[in-house]
Design a protein around this motif. Structure first.
Motif, PDB file in Angstrom:
ATOM      1  N   HIS A 262      35.082   9.048  40.311  1.00  0.00           N
ATOM      2  CA  HIS A 262      34.494  10.313  39.862  1.00  0.00           C
ATOM      3  C   HIS A 262      35.326  10.950  38.747  1.00  0.00           C
ATOM      4  N   GLY A 263      36.288  10.206  38.210  1.00  0.00           N
ATOM      5  CA  GLY A 263      37.129  10.739  37.142  1.00  0.00           C
ATOM      6  C   GLY A 263      38.159  11.743  37.610  1.00  0.00           C
ATOM      7  N   ILE A 264      38.531  11.670  38.891  1.00  0.00           N
ATOM      8  CA  ILE A 264      39.489  12.615  39.475  1.00  0.00           C
ATOM      9  C   ILE A 264      40.828  11.916  39.683  1.00  0.00           C
ATOM     10  N   GLU A 265      41.905  12.554  39.210  1.00  0.00           N
ATOM     11  CA  GLU A 265      43.254  12.003  39.368  1.00  0.00           C
ATOM     12  C   GLU A 265      43.957  12.633  40.568  1.00  0.00           C
ATOM     13  N   MET A 266      44.830  11.867  41.202  1.00  0.00           N
ATOM     14  CA  MET A 266      45.776  12.436  42.152  1.00  0.00           C
ATOM     15  C   MET A 266      47.064  12.691  41.381  1.00  0.00           C
ATOM     16  N   ILE A 267      47.510  13.946  41.351  1.00  0.00           N
ATOM     17  CA  ILE A 267      48.676  14.318  40.560  1.00  0.00           C
ATOM     18  C   ILE A 267      49.650  15.140  41.405  1.00  0.00           C
ATOM     19  N   LEU A 268      50.856  15.339  40.881  1.00  0.00           N
ATOM     20  CA  LEU A 268      51.860  16.158  41.547  1.00  0.00           C
ATOM     21  C   LEU A 268      51.656  17.623  41.187  1.00  0.00           C
ATOM     22  N   PRO A 269      52.070  18.555  42.055  1.00  0.00           N
ATOM     23  CA  PRO A 269      51.924  19.980  41.748  1.00  0.00           C
ATOM     24  C   PRO A 269      52.562  20.380  40.419  1.00  0.00           C
ATOM     25  N   GLU A 270      53.755  19.864  40.123  1.00  0.00           N
ATOM     26  CA  GLU A 270      54.397  20.246  38.867  1.00  0.00           C
ATOM     27  C   GLU A 270      53.591  19.749  37.664  1.00  0.00           C
ATOM     28  N   THR A 271      52.884  18.610  37.828  1.00  0.00           N
ATOM     29  CA  THR A 271      52.004  18.124  36.762  1.00  0.00           C
ATOM     30  C   THR A 271      50.803  19.051  36.595  1.00  0.00           C
ATOM     31  N   ALA A 272      50.266  19.525  37.719  1.00  0.00           N
ATOM     32  CA  ALA A 272      49.133  20.457  37.661  1.00  0.00           C
ATOM     33  C   ALA A 272      49.525  21.734  36.921  1.00  0.00           C
ATOM     34  N   VAL A 273      50.727  22.218  37.181  1.00  0.00           N
ATOM     35  CA  VAL A 273      51.220  23.434  36.531  1.00  0.00           C
ATOM     36  C   VAL A 273      51.294  23.246  35.016  1.00  0.00           C
ATOM     37  N   ASP A 274      51.726  22.060  34.587  1.00  0.00           N
ATOM     38  CA  ASP A 274      51.856  21.784  33.151  1.00  0.00           C
ATOM     39  C   ASP A 274      50.525  21.457  32.487  1.00  0.00           C
ATOM     40  N   THR A 275      49.567  20.945  33.261  1.00  0.00           N
ATOM     41  CA  THR A 275      48.325  20.419  32.692  1.00  0.00           C
ATOM     42  C   THR A 275      47.243  21.474  32.531  1.00  0.00           C
ATOM     43  N   PHE A 276      47.113  22.343  33.534  1.00  0.00           N
ATOM     44  CA  PHE A 276      45.979  23.266  33.565  1.00  0.00           C
ATOM     45  C   PHE A 276      46.383  24.699  33.219  1.00  0.00           C
ATOM     46  N   GLY A 277      45.401  25.457  32.756  1.00  0.00           N
ATOM     47  CA  GLY A 277      45.630  26.877  32.534  1.00  0.00           C
ATOM     48  C   GLY A 277      45.865  27.604  33.849  1.00  0.00           C
ATOM     49  N   HIS A 278      46.454  28.797  33.766  1.00  0.00           N
ATOM     50  CA  HIS A 278      46.793  29.568  34.962  1.00  0.00           C
ATOM     51  C   HIS A 278      45.848  30.753  35.097  1.00  0.00           C
ATOM     52  N   GLU A 279      45.124  30.793  36.214  1.00  0.00           N
ATOM     53  CA  GLU A 279      44.114  31.819  36.450  1.00  0.00           C
ATOM     54  C   GLU A 279      44.743  33.054  37.110  1.00  0.00           C
ATOM     55  N   PRO A 280      44.353  34.254  36.710  1.00  0.00           N
ATOM     56  CA  PRO A 280      44.865  35.469  37.369  1.00  0.00           C
ATOM     57  C   PRO A 280      44.296  35.608  38.781  1.00  0.00           C
ATOM     58  N   LEU A 281      45.119  36.105  39.686  1.00  0.00           N
ATOM     59  CA  LEU A 281      44.687  36.405  41.060  1.00  0.00           C
ATOM     60  C   LEU A 281      45.554  37.566  41.548  1.00  0.00           C
ATOM     61  N   GLU A 282      45.052  38.784  41.366  1.00  0.00           N
ATOM     62  CA  GLU A 282      45.846  39.986  41.592  1.00  0.00           C
ATOM     63  C   GLU A 282      46.324  40.125  43.033  1.00  0.00           C
ATOM     64  N   THR A 283      45.578  39.559  43.990  1.00  0.00           N
ATOM     65  CA  THR A 283      45.954  39.699  45.399  1.00  0.00           C
ATOM     66  C   THR A 283      47.277  39.010  45.722  1.00  0.00           C
ATOM     67  N   LEU A 284      47.712  38.077  44.876  1.00  0.00           N
ATOM     68  CA  LEU A 284      49.011  37.441  45.098  1.00  0.00           C
ATOM     69  C   LEU A 284      50.149  38.449  44.969  1.00  0.00           C
ATOM     70  N   LYS A 285      49.903  39.547  44.254  1.00  0.00           N
ATOM     71  CA  LYS A 285      50.925  40.587  44.064  1.00  0.00           C
ATOM     72  C   LYS A 285      50.907  41.628  45.177  1.00  0.00           C
ATOM     73  N   THR A 286      49.831  41.667  45.947  1.00  0.00           N
ATOM     74  CA  THR A 286      49.661  42.760  46.910  1.00  0.00           C
ATOM     75  C   THR A 286      49.561  42.292  48.357  1.00  0.00           C
ATOM     76  N   ASN A 287      49.010  41.104  48.593  1.00  0.00           N
ATOM     77  CA  ASN A 287      48.738  40.649  49.958  1.00  0.00           C
ATOM     78  C   ASN A 287      49.722  39.584  50.405  1.00  0.00           C
ATOM     79  N   ALA A 288      49.906  39.489  51.709  1.00  0.00           N
ATOM     80  CA  ALA A 288      50.740  38.447  52.307  1.00  0.00           C
ATOM     81  C   ALA A 288      49.855  37.479  53.079  1.00  0.00           C
TER      82      ALA A 288
END
Length: 376
Positions: A262-288
């Motif tokens: 299906h054209g899907i790769e298995m990658i490492l988290p650090e690769t994902a961080v470098d490869t993809f854009g970073h989406e905002p999620l405001e609840t990460l600053k406020t919720n536990a």
């Protein structure tokens, strides 16, 4: 969907045994409070399954898989009697697997107001990974996937590149966790349903999707929008399925090729961080959040009381840090910080929870007694 990050937590806890000082108080020692026979006999039973599963993971890596392992310090200590287990994870690391860092004792230290204990245990785990694997971790995975606004800034300051936590509803609402998210550091969130399809439902013959095969699982992911799906489950669940002679080995070996169709790769988290854009999620600053919800760790009065006892003991130990008995005392203290101890006292364990609380508070009382004696 473009990619999958597959992460395994490798951890076997230290079980608290029934404690009562029948013959008077004695020196604080690990074996007084923890059931060594149960701990090591269970580990002995796990060893052949661990070796078999790791062989299968090596084969799946030859087919394009990538894995991240969060191997607790407690687990690594138990491996001293079976160096072949360390060697098998070393083989996976040498083949390209990632090793994540976490609190050494699978501890809830990140819930303490003073984060010094968290820092110490993260440093301990980082040093152990360097000692055993010659590896410098870039990804941080907290015990029980704990996340709060005062944790990630500290982890970022310690030089980590990626944080993995729970994709809970209080963070995402009804959305699925399918991106790298913006926080004090890039954050990936576990896809709960897909992770539990592997962790919990794989062997359930009553499940409507049983049997789960790699092609079916890959097709579900292929039909999702987004950049990356993060799967996280306990390595012990693989052992459970393997014991039942289920097809978990075949599933793991076939999964990378099924995703590639299906054209899907298995990658490492650090690769994902470098490869993809970073989406905002405001609840990460406020919720536990934490795995299955923070209420499972600190959802009742007993759990809160136990947490405050741990915080109090930490202050007491700080006052005697130069004394001869400090290292033995702090070792037991850190073993008592295991998240499993809090979970066993949780609201879902209505009857056993209270019984276990009485027992572990006896241990806490004895530890405090020993610290006071050390101060004299």
């Amino acid at each position: 969907m473009k990619a999958v990050c597959l992460c395994c937590e490798v951890h076997v806890p230290y079980d608290v045994k029934w404690y009562w000082p029948e013959e008077g108080y004695s020196k604080v020692e690990f074996e007084n409070y923890f059931d060594q026979y149960k701990i090591y006999s269970r580990f002995e039973k796990f060893v052949p399954h661990i070796l078999s599963i790791n062989e299968a993971l090596l084969e799946s890596m030859d087919r394009g898989a990538s894995y991240t392992f969060d191997i607790s310090g407690i687990f690594l200590d138990q491996c001293r009697l079976h160096p072949a287990v360390i060697d098998s994870f070393r083989d996976l690391k040498n083949r390209g697997a990632e090793l994540a860092c976490s609190p050494y004792f699978h501890s809830v230290a990140s819930l303490f107001p003073d984060k010094m204990e968290l820092r110490e245990q993260v440093k301990m785990h980082r040093m152990k990974l360097k000692e055993l694997f010659k590896y410098e971790p870039k990804t941080f995975i907290n015990s029980e996937l704990l996340l709060a606004k005062d944790i990630s800034p500290i982890i970022s300051q310690m030089g980590f590149k990626c944080y993995i936590s729970e994709g809970s509803e209080n963070l995402l609402g009804k959305k699925e966790p399918v991106y790298v998210y913006v926080n004090d550091m890039p954050t990936l969130l576990r896809h709960i349903d897909l992770s539990e399809d592997i962790e919990d439902r794989f062997s359930d013959t009553e499940w409507v999707c049983y049997p789960l095969i790699a092609d079916k699982f890959a097709s579900w992911i292929a039909n999702m929008d987004g950049d990356v799906v993060t799967l996280f489950f306990n390595y012990g669940s693989l052992i459970k399925h393997h014991k039942k002679q289920d097809n978990i080995i075949r599933f793991l070996i076939e999964l990378p090729k099924s995703l590639q169709k299906h054209g899907i790769e298995m990658i490492l988290p650090e690769t994902a961080v470098d490869t993809f854009g970073h989406e905002p999620l405001e609840t990460l600053k406020t919720n536990a959040t934490s795995r299955y919800g923070l209420h499972n760790l600190v959802g009742n009065h007993i759990q809160h009381l136990y947490l405050y006892e741990l915080i109090d003991i930490g202050k007491m130990l700080h006052e005697i840090r130069d004394s001869p008995g400090y290292h033995d005392l702090v070792y037991v203290y850190r073993c008592l910080q295991q998240s499993e101890i809090l979970l066993e006292m949780g609201p879902e364990n209505t009857h056993l929870g209270a019984e276990r609380a009485v027992n572990v508070f006896s241990v806490i009382s004895d530890l405090k007694r020993a610290i006071l004696e050390e101060k004299k």
